[in-house]
Design a protein around this motif. Structure first.
Motif, mmCIF file in Angstrom:
data_model
loop_
_atom_site.group_PDB
_atom_site.id
_atom_site.type_symbol
_atom_site.label_atom_id
_atom_site.label_comp_id
_atom_site.label_asym_id
_atom_site.label_seq_id
_atom_site.Cartn_x
_atom_site.Cartn_y
_atom_site.Cartn_z
ATOM 1 N N TYR A 1 0.846 -1.196 0.000
ATOM 2 C CA TYR A 1 0.000 0.000 0.000
ATOM 3 C C TYR A 1 0.881 1.245 0.000
ATOM 4 C CZ TYR A 1 -2.817 3.769 1.921
ATOM 5 O OH TYR A 1 -3.424 4.983 2.145
ATOM 6 N N ASN A 2 0.537 2.190 -0.823
ATOM 7 C CA ASN A 2 1.281 3.431 -0.920
ATOM 8 C C ASN A 2 0.349 4.581 -0.553
ATOM 9 O OD1 ASN A 2 2.722 5.733 -1.684
ATOM 10 N ND2 ASN A 2 3.744 4.681 -3.363
ATOM 11 N N GLY A 3 0.574 5.185 0.632
ATOM 12 C CA GLY A 3 -0.289 6.261 1.093
ATOM 13 C C GLY A 3 -0.271 7.470 0.188
ATOM 14 N N TYR A 4 0.796 7.633 -0.586
ATOM 15 C CA TYR A 4 0.870 8.774 -1.500
ATOM 16 C C TYR A 4 -0.187 8.672 -2.605
ATOM 17 C CZ TYR A 4 5.355 10.029 0.613
ATOM 18 O OH TYR A 4 6.336 10.403 1.490
ATOM 19 N N ALA A 5 -0.573 7.461 -2.977
ATOM 20 C CA ALA A 5 -1.549 7.295 -4.061
ATOM 21 C C ALA A 5 -2.866 7.966 -3.691
ATOM 22 C CB ALA A 5 -1.760 5.806 -4.347
ATOM 23 N N ILE B 1 4.280 9.306 -9.682
ATOM 24 C CA ILE B 1 4.847 8.029 -10.137
ATOM 25 C C ILE B 1 6.370 8.067 -10.104
ATOM 26 C CG2 ILE B 1 5.112 6.543 -12.166
ATOM 27 C CD1 ILE B 1 2.189 7.285 -12.875
ATOM 28 N N LEU B 2 6.961 9.166 -10.566
ATOM 29 C CA LEU B 2 8.418 9.252 -10.675
ATOM 30 C C LEU B 2 9.089 9.506 -9.328
ATOM 31 C CD1 LEU B 2 8.708 11.369 -13.955
ATOM 32 C CD2 LEU B 2 9.062 8.900 -13.692
ATOM 33 N N ALA B 3 8.474 10.350 -8.494
ATOM 34 C CA ALA B 3 9.130 10.768 -7.258
ATOM 35 C C ALA B 3 8.652 10.012 -6.021
ATOM 36 C CB ALA B 3 8.933 12.273 -7.042
ATOM 37 N N PHE B 4 7.415 9.508 -6.029
ATOM 38 C CA PHE B 4 6.855 8.911 -4.825
ATOM 39 C C PHE B 4 6.426 7.449 -5.019
ATOM 40 C CE2 PHE B 4 6.251 13.493 -4.544
ATOM 41 C CZ PHE B 4 6.758 13.756 -3.281
ATOM 42 N N LYS B 5 6.830 6.855 -6.120
ATOM 43 C CA LYS B 5 6.629 5.425 -6.369
ATOM 44 C C LYS B 5 5.162 5.019 -6.422
ATOM 45 C CE LYS B 5 11.016 4.178 -4.170
ATOM 46 N NZ LYS B 5 11.676 3.371 -3.121
ATOM 47 N N VAL B 6 4.278 5.979 -6.749
ATOM 48 C CA VAL B 6 2.871 5.634 -6.960
ATOM 49 C C VAL B 6 2.758 4.841 -8.253
ATOM 50 C CG1 VAL B 6 0.571 6.575 -7.411
ATOM 51 C CG2 VAL B 6 2.043 7.625 -5.684
ATOM 52 N N GLN B 7 1.944 3.810 -8.246
ATOM 53 C CA GLN B 7 1.773 2.969 -9.429
ATOM 54 C C GLN B 7 0.297 2.866 -9.804
ATOM 55 O OE1 GLN B 7 3.567 -0.828 -8.664
ATOM 56 N NE2 GLN B 7 5.640 -0.084 -8.992
ATOM 57 N N ILE B 8 0.035 2.858 -11.092
ATOM 58 C CA ILE B 8 -1.316 2.558 -11.570
ATOM 59 C C ILE B 8 -1.389 1.037 -11.664
ATOM 60 C CG2 ILE B 8 -3.014 2.944 -13.393
ATOM 61 C CD1 ILE B 8 -1.550 5.490 -14.120
ATOM 62 N N ALA B 9 -1.673 0.424 -10.524
ATOM 63 C CA ALA B 9 -1.644 -1.033 -10.439
ATOM 64 C C ALA B 9 -2.872 -1.681 -11.052
ATOM 65 C CB ALA B 9 -1.504 -1.466 -8.972
ATOM 66 N N GLY B 10 -3.923 -0.892 -11.283
ATOM 67 C CA GLY B 10 -5.125 -1.431 -11.895
ATOM 68 C C GLY B 10 -5.146 -1.190 -13.390
ATOM 69 N N SER B 11 -6.301 -0.865 -13.916
ATOM 70 C CA SER B 11 -6.468 -0.645 -15.350
ATOM 71 C C SER B 11 -6.018 0.764 -15.732
ATOM 72 C CB SER B 11 -7.938 -0.847 -15.736
ATOM 73 O OG SER B 11 -8.176 -0.409 -17.055
ATOM 74 N N THR C 1 -5.237 2.792 -8.699
ATOM 75 C CA THR C 1 -3.839 2.903 -8.266
ATOM 76 C C THR C 1 -3.520 1.821 -7.236
ATOM 77 O OG1 THR C 1 -4.527 4.659 -6.710
ATOM 78 C CG2 THR C 1 -3.628 5.348 -8.833
ATOM 79 N N TRP C 2 -3.610 2.143 -5.959
ATOM 80 C CA TRP C 2 -3.106 1.206 -4.944
ATOM 81 C C TRP C 2 -3.991 -0.020 -4.751
ATOM 82 C CZ3 TRP C 2 -5.874 0.099 -0.529
ATOM 83 C CH2 TRP C 2 -6.884 0.986 -0.168
ATOM 84 N N ARG C 3 -5.280 0.069 -5.056
ATOM 85 C CA ARG C 3 -6.119 -1.134 -4.912
ATOM 86 C C ARG C 3 -5.882 -2.127 -6.043
ATOM 87 N NH1 ARG C 3 -9.648 -0.948 -0.801
ATOM 88 N NH2 ARG C 3 -10.334 1.087 -0.031
ATOM 89 N N GLY C 4 -5.438 -1.654 -7.192
ATOM 90 C CA GLY C 4 -5.113 -2.552 -8.291
ATOM 91 C C GLY C 4 -6.309 -3.252 -8.904
ATOM 92 N N LEU C 5 -7.460 -2.586 -8.976
ATOM 93 C CA LEU C 5 -8.667 -3.210 -9.525
ATOM 94 C C LEU C 5 -8.755 -2.996 -11.031
ATOM 95 C CD1 LEU C 5 -11.214 -2.203 -6.732
ATOM 96 C CD2 LEU C 5 -9.829 -4.286 -6.914
ATOM 97 N N GLY C 6 -9.654 -3.729 -11.655
ATOM 98 C CA GLY C 6 -9.775 -3.701 -13.107
ATOM 99 C C GLY C 6 -10.709 -2.618 -13.597
ATOM 100 N N LEU C 7 -10.932 -2.631 -14.904
ATOM 101 C CA LEU C 7 -11.766 -1.617 -15.549
ATOM 102 C C LEU C 7 -13.191 -1.639 -15.016
ATOM 103 C CD1 LEU C 7 -12.133 0.546 -17.746
ATOM 104 C CD2 LEU C 7 -12.570 -1.314 -19.383
ATOM 105 N N ASP C 8 -13.698 -2.820 -14.630
ATOM 106 C CA ASP C 8 -15.068 -2.916 -14.131
ATOM 107 C C ASP C 8 -15.274 -2.086 -12.874
ATOM 108 O OD1 ASP C 8 -13.293 -4.699 -12.881
ATOM 109 O OD2 ASP C 8 -14.943 -5.891 -12.094
ATOM 110 N N ALA C 9 -14.207 -1.877 -12.082
ATOM 111 C CA ALA C 9 -14.321 -1.048 -10.884
ATOM 112 C C ALA C 9 -14.338 0.440 -11.226
ATOM 113 C CB ALA C 9 -13.169 -1.346 -9.926
ATOM 114 N N ALA C 10 -13.813 0.805 -12.382
ATOM 115 C CA ALA C 10 -13.790 2.215 -12.788
ATOM 116 C C ALA C 10 -15.094 2.640 -13.452
ATOM 117 C CB ALA C 10 -12.619 2.466 -13.740
#
Length: 436
Positions: A236-240, A308-318, A398-407
């Motif tokens: 989990y990344n609180g910055y996300a 993403i570049l400075a705080f390691k946030v990732q788009i882990a989902g779709s 982002t941090w939950r990493g869910l798919g397009l259906d969640a969006a």
């Protein structure tokens, strides 16, 4: 179409030429997102903070000393031994989270009450009222250390005055006339024999580390294995969440500026000149909305690029879902700006009301504090706020990493608000045009 593109291009040039507004829109959400993200745990690379606790030791018994040593060795606590007055003062001023007071005679009284349940000694707990969660955690840790050490004292076979030995002596005198006492003598005798066997095995008294072995006491009959549940393999990344919340807030502020700009154009007569040109009102409003949406999405992209570049946030989902949520929120922002312009009377009055409404939406949307911390009734109520769907949508992608259906639900609700705000604004603009 040429007029529409020209109007959009004009709005973009005006926005980019205002360097102060541009820096405010780009730098402030990044700074605040970094601050709140750090408070929410950051990227998970650092250990969580310890609970600062004062320990007031008014009892000098062996049991109380062991309890104090156990609390000090707990990795979740930062324990300071203080006097009662100092401890209360520091908790009152917010310098410590809580204070634990072991009263005089606690060790002996606790051993006496261990089985009888009568005359239980009280451990006073002083805590900061803003730290209710800390109180519950501290009670759990205190229960563990007290039970383990008091039970060890109760069943200590080597101490003549322990509950075990004194009880056996009392019951032996009653065993001839009371069968139940005889059974208790046999039971406690077995416990004493077991404790003596353990003590004899540790003859010499030291373990591999050279420290005396402690007596056996009751310990927690289980351990826990903590596992954070997300669809993403990453921590989990609180910055996300914080960057999502700050992006939503400052992009809405940009939408306010877009609406105020129309009111200023009305005041200066520029709006009437546009209406007098061979361009329809719908084209003018559409150009304003599209230019605002392009700017909003550009700001969002820049903020998350830095995250993403400075705080390691990732788009882990779709990724498509993330872009979709971003585009839909940009459209909400644009329609919100038109709504302000349509119903605002003056730029000054409209700005004050719009800022107030935005702060309420941001607060209820979970941009400052995650919405799952709200009471249940408030969580249900905030589903009627567009910012709640935007923040939840960004979290899901982002941090939950869910798919397009969640969006998709977040996108659909935001598009609904876009149509609502845009429709009201268009109706008001057309009504004013007819009256003029």
């Amino acid at each position: 179409m040429t007029a529409l593109i020209a109007l959009i291009r004009k709005d973009l040039i005006l926005f980019l030429s205002n360097r102060r507004a541009l820096l405010l829109s780009l730098l402030m959400p990044i700074m605040l997102g970094a601050f709140f993200g750090y408070l929410f745990g950051g990227s998970g690379a650092t250990d969580g903070g310890k609970i600062d606790v004062a320990l007031v030791q008014l009892d000098d018994s062996a049991a109380s000393r062991k309890i104090a040593a156990g609390l000090k060795s707990d990795k979740a606590l930062n324990v300071l031994e203080l006097s009662l007055a100092e401890a209360q003062d520091k908790v009152r001023k917010g310098k410590l989270n809580a204070a634990v007071v072991l009263p005089a005679g606690f060790g002996d009284a606790a051993k006496t009450a261990f089985f009888s349940g009568r005359n239980k000694p009280e451990i006073a707990l002083y805590y900061d009222p803003s730290q209710n969660a800390v109180l519950a955690m501290l009670k759990g840790m205190l229960t563990q250390h007290v039970m383990q050490n008091i039970s060890a004292e109760v069943f200590d076979a080597s101490a003549d005055n322990s509950y075990l030995n004194t009880s056996i002596k009392q019951l032996e005198s009653q065993a001839a006339s009371d069968p139940q006492s005889a059974e208790l003598v046999r039971f406690l005798g077995s416990v004493k024999q077991y404790q003596s066997t353990i003590a004899s095995k540790s003859a010499g008294g030291n373990d591999a580390g050279g420290a005396p072995k402690a007596g056996l006491g009751l310990s927690m009959p289980f351990s826990t294995r903590d596992e954070a549940m997300t669809s993403s393999p990453n921590k989990y990344n609180g910055y996300a969440h914080s960057f999502a919340g700050m992006s939503v807030q400052f992009i809405l502020f940009m939408g306010i500026d877009a609406g105020i700009a129309i009111l200023l154009a009305r005041r200066m007569g520029l709006w009437n000149r546009l209406l007098a040109a061979p361009i329809t009102l719908s084209t003018i409003l559409l150009a304003r909305a599209l230019s605002c949406a392009i700017i909003a999405f550009g700001i969002l992209g820049f903020i998350f690029a830095v995250a993403i570049l400075a705080f390691k946030v990732q788009i882990a989902g779709s990724v498509i879902g993330f872009i979709g949520v971003g585009l839909c929120f940009a459209l909400v922002t644009a329609s919100f700006g038109l709504l302000i312009a349509a119903f605002g009377q003056t730029p000054e009055a409209a700005r004050g009301l719009a800022v107030f409404a935005t702060l309420i939406m941001v607060m209820l949307g979970g941009a400052w504090v995650p919405s799952f911390l709200f009471p249940q009734w408030l969580q249900t109520l905030t589903l009627a706020v567009p910012t709640r769907w935007a923040v939840d949508g960004f979290d899901a992608m982002t941090w939950r990493g869910l798919g397009l259906d969640a969006a998709l639900p977040a996108m659909a609700v935001q598009l609904g608000f876009t149509l609502l705000f845009g429709g009201l604004a268009l109706w008001k603009f057309r009504r004013d045009a007819r009256l003029a």
